[in-house]
Design an enzyme around this catalytic site. Structure first.
Site, mmCIF file in Angstrom:
data_model
loop_
_atom_site.group_PDB
_atom_site.id
_atom_site.type_symbol
_atom_site.label_atom_id
_atom_site.label_comp_id
_atom_site.label_asym_id
_atom_site.label_seq_id
_atom_site.Cartn_x
_atom_site.Cartn_y
_atom_site.Cartn_z
ATOM 1 N N CYS A 114 1.941 -11.607 -1.308
ATOM 2 C CA CYS A 114 3.178 -10.812 -1.384
ATOM 3 C C CYS A 114 4.409 -11.579 -0.909
ATOM 4 O O CYS A 114 5.533 -11.133 -1.118
ATOM 5 C CB CYS A 114 3.029 -9.524 -0.586
ATOM 6 S SG CYS A 114 1.701 -8.483 -1.201
ATOM 7 N N HIS A 248 10.080 -7.189 0.962
ATOM 8 C CA HIS A 248 8.898 -6.938 0.128
ATOM 9 C C HIS A 248 8.581 -5.441 0.156
ATOM 10 O O HIS A 248 8.499 -4.825 1.225
ATOM 11 C CB HIS A 248 7.706 -7.737 0.657
ATOM 12 C CG HIS A 248 6.404 -7.291 0.076
ATOM 13 N ND1 HIS A 248 6.217 -7.149 -1.281
ATOM 14 C CD2 HIS A 248 5.238 -6.930 0.666
ATOM 15 C CE1 HIS A 248 4.980 -6.720 -1.498
ATOM 16 N NE2 HIS A 248 4.371 -6.576 -0.340
ATOM 17 N N ASN A 278 3.448 -1.267 -4.718
ATOM 18 C CA ASN A 278 3.446 -2.649 -4.233
ATOM 19 C C ASN A 278 3.074 -3.582 -5.387
ATOM 20 O O ASN A 278 1.926 -3.606 -5.826
ATOM 21 C CB ASN A 278 2.438 -2.767 -3.081
ATOM 22 C CG ASN A 278 2.406 -4.161 -2.466
ATOM 23 O OD1 ASN A 278 2.937 -5.114 -3.033
ATOM 24 N ND2 ASN A 278 1.767 -4.277 -1.320
HETATM 25 O O1 UT7 Z 1 1.621 -6.161 0.519
HETATM 26 C C1 UT7 Z 1 1.168 -6.697 1.729
HETATM 27 C C2 UT7 Z 1 1.484 -5.816 2.775
HETATM 28 N N1 UT7 Z 1 0.725 -4.566 2.680
HETATM 29 C C3 UT7 Z 1 1.080 -3.617 3.486
HETATM 30 O O2 UT7 Z 1 2.042 -3.836 4.185
HETATM 31 C C4 UT7 Z 1 0.281 -2.341 3.584
HETATM 32 C C5 UT7 Z 1 0.309 -1.924 5.008
HETATM 33 N N2 UT7 Z 1 -0.409 -0.707 5.320
HETATM 34 C C6 UT7 Z 1 -0.047 0.526 4.884
HETATM 35 O O3 UT7 Z 1 0.874 0.672 4.107
HETATM 36 C C7 UT7 Z 1 -0.768 1.708 5.470
HETATM 37 O O4 UT7 Z 1 -1.593 1.291 6.524
HETATM 38 C C8 UT7 Z 1 -1.587 2.527 4.460
HETATM 39 C C9 UT7 Z 1 -0.650 3.270 3.514
HETATM 40 C C10 UT7 Z 1 -2.502 1.618 3.670
HETATM 41 C C11 UT7 Z 1 -2.435 3.558 5.180
HETATM 42 O O5 UT7 Z 1 -1.607 4.415 5.940
HETATM 43 P P1 UT7 Z 1 -2.011 4.802 7.443
HETATM 44 O O6 UT7 Z 1 -0.973 5.691 7.923
HETATM 45 O O7 UT7 Z 1 -2.233 3.496 8.163
HETATM 46 O O8 UT7 Z 1 -3.329 5.614 7.224
HETATM 47 P P2 UT7 Z 1 -4.823 5.320 7.762
HETATM 48 O O9 UT7 Z 1 -5.433 4.209 6.976
HETATM 49 O O10 UT7 Z 1 -4.814 5.226 9.236
HETATM 50 O O11 UT7 Z 1 -5.507 6.673 7.389
HETATM 51 C C12 UT7 Z 1 -5.117 7.938 7.992
HETATM 52 C C13 UT7 Z 1 -5.967 9.010 7.395
HETATM 53 C C14 UT7 Z 1 -7.457 8.686 7.428
HETATM 54 O O12 UT7 Z 1 -8.161 9.904 7.600
HETATM 55 P P3 UT7 Z 1 -8.784 10.275 9.044
HETATM 56 O O13 UT7 Z 1 -9.691 9.132 9.394
HETATM 57 O O14 UT7 Z 1 -7.598 10.381 9.944
HETATM 58 O O15 UT7 Z 1 -9.473 11.546 8.780
HETATM 59 C C15 UT7 Z 1 -7.717 8.171 6.039
HETATM 60 O O16 UT7 Z 1 -9.046 8.355 5.633
HETATM 61 O O17 UT7 Z 1 -5.615 9.187 6.012
HETATM 62 C C16 UT7 Z 1 -6.796 9.035 5.217
HETATM 63 N N3 UT7 Z 1 -6.396 8.411 3.972
HETATM 64 C C17 UT7 Z 1 -6.000 9.108 2.892
HETATM 65 N N4 UT7 Z 1 -5.860 10.417 2.680
HETATM 66 C C18 UT7 Z 1 -5.421 10.798 1.468
HETATM 67 C C19 UT7 Z 1 -6.341 7.066 3.690
HETATM 68 N N5 UT7 Z 1 -5.921 6.908 2.436
HETATM 69 C C20 UT7 Z 1 -5.705 8.137 1.920
HETATM 70 C C21 UT7 Z 1 -5.251 8.608 0.674
HETATM 71 N N6 UT7 Z 1 -5.128 9.936 0.494
HETATM 72 N N7 UT7 Z 1 -4.938 7.774 -0.324
#
Ligand code: UT7
Length: 321
Positions: A114, A248, A278
């Site tokens: 990225c 980005h 992204n």
């Molecule tokens: O391009 C290179 C750079 N890339 C990035 O910068 C990406 C960086 N990371 C992110 O953007 C975020 O970490 C994500 C969008 C990928 C995830 O967001 P988050 O706020 O960190 O969520 P999480 O992974 O901690 O998940 C929170 C909850 C979990 O459920 P529990 O364990 O709390 O019950 C996940 O299972 O949200 C759940 N979850 C979803 N729910 C509905 C994870 N993905 C989804 C989804 N829909 N798509």
């Protein structure tokens, strides 16, 4: 006389097919409200069957050349940043060169995930200031839809296909425009945070994307804010001098957190991730193209273009538009 690298043309391309959050929710356990709240993404574009990264790159490059009022044979080097090359070899860039009808110069790919577009600007600036080229096409182009695990809701909601390109020209006259400062970094100790489950040498497959989202998020905010501050300091500017940060486009929450960390008003952080998700190396020129289409980009503005991606790689380019 010293040489300044000036962006003289900008172009972008997004494939026709749009995949909405609601459509994605039919494939994996997710919903529009969660995706919008946690990422700001509303839709992503998906390349048509048979449409490859060099096709997207060529469209963006054509648009950038048109914007610059130049022809393909005015270009000395085609640099393509991509993690989703057409083939293992030859480089996607030579396909772009050929599809443009360009019969001179050199073309090659490089991979910084990225951060690719910022790495490309950094390299182009070095070539131009060394006098080894007069005009360089820097293209970021990706078909991430081909390497996403469509069963992993943690990653498949994030990525999309697209391309963006700029023509960078060596200016020897008096100008305040152009690249003022750029820096690139990487740290392979974080390689496992974001990558694919396979590759040419290791598995003879492309693999699919895996990511430790929270960790990448944390690095993205702190490192992108840091590189912007470093460039401002190196050039004697302050955050108040910035017209826009075109970072980005990975997640709208990352963009607002970077702005907050810098003390930058939210409206100065360009956001286009809502429209295309992204798109990795393509995302910064896509954000610039969206701002240009909205009439927000004006000559003389001070812009920072920070990025962070798999590697981890990161960097920034500070320029006067
Ligand atoms: O391009 C290179 C750079 N890339 C990035 O910068 C990406 C960086 N990371 C992110 O953007 C975020 O970490 C994500 C969008 C990928 C995830 O967001 P988050 O706020 O960190 O969520 P999480 O992974 O901690 O998940 C929170 C909850 C979990 O459920 P529990 O364990 O709390 O019950 C996940 O299972 O949200 C759940 N979850 C979803 N729910 C509905 C994870 N993905 C989804 C989804 N829909 N798509």
């Amino acid at each position: 006389m010293s040489i300044r690298s000036v962006i003289v043309g900008l172009g972008s391309y997004l494939p026709e097919k749009i995949l909405t959050n609601t459509e994605l929710a039919e494939r994996v356990d997710t919903n529009d409200a969660w995706i919008v709240e946690r990422t700001g993404i509303k839709q992503r574009h998906i390349a048509a069957e048979g449409q490859v990264t060099s096709d997207l790159a060529t469209e963006a490059a054509k648009a950038a050349l048109k914007d610059a009022g130049l022809t393909p044979n005015d270009i000395d080097i085609v640099l393509v940043a991509t993690s989703t090359a057409d083939d293992t070899m030859p480089a996607t860039a030579v396909h772009v060169q050929h599809k443009l009808g360009m019969t001179r110069g050199a073309a090659f790919d490089f991979q910084a995930a990225c951060s690719g577009f910022v790495y490309g600007l950094h390299m182009a600036d070095a070539f131009l200031r060394a006098g080894s080229a007069k005009r360089i096409l820097v293209v970021g182009a990706e078909t991430f839809s081909r390497v996403v695990d469509w069963n992993d809701r943690g990653t498949c909601i994030l990525f999309g296909d697209g391309a963006g390109a700029v023509v960078v020209e060596a200016s020897e006259g008096e100008t305040t425009r152009g690249i003022l400062h750029s820096e690139i970094f990487s740290d392979g100790q974080y390689a496992a945070l974001l990558g694919t489950t396979g590759g040419t040498s290791r598995t003879q497959t492309t693999g699919v994307v895996t990511m430790q989202g929270k960790e990448v998020f944390r690095h993205a905010v702190s490192k992108m804010a840091d590189v912007v501050e470093r460039s401002l300091k190196a050039t004697g500017h302050t955050v108040a001098d910035l017209d826009f940060v075109a970072a980005h486009q990975a997640n709208a929450r990352i963009l607002s957190s970077v702005a907050e960390k810098l003390g930058l008003p939210a409206e100065k952080a360009l956001v286009s991730v809502d429209m295309h998700g992204n798109t990795s190396a393509a995302s910064i020129p896509l954000a610039l193209a969206a701002a240009k289409a909205q009439g927000r980009l004006k000559e003389g503005q001070l812009l920072a273009l920070p990025a962070l991606g798999a590697g981890l790689t990161w960097g920034n380019c500070l320029l006067r538009w």
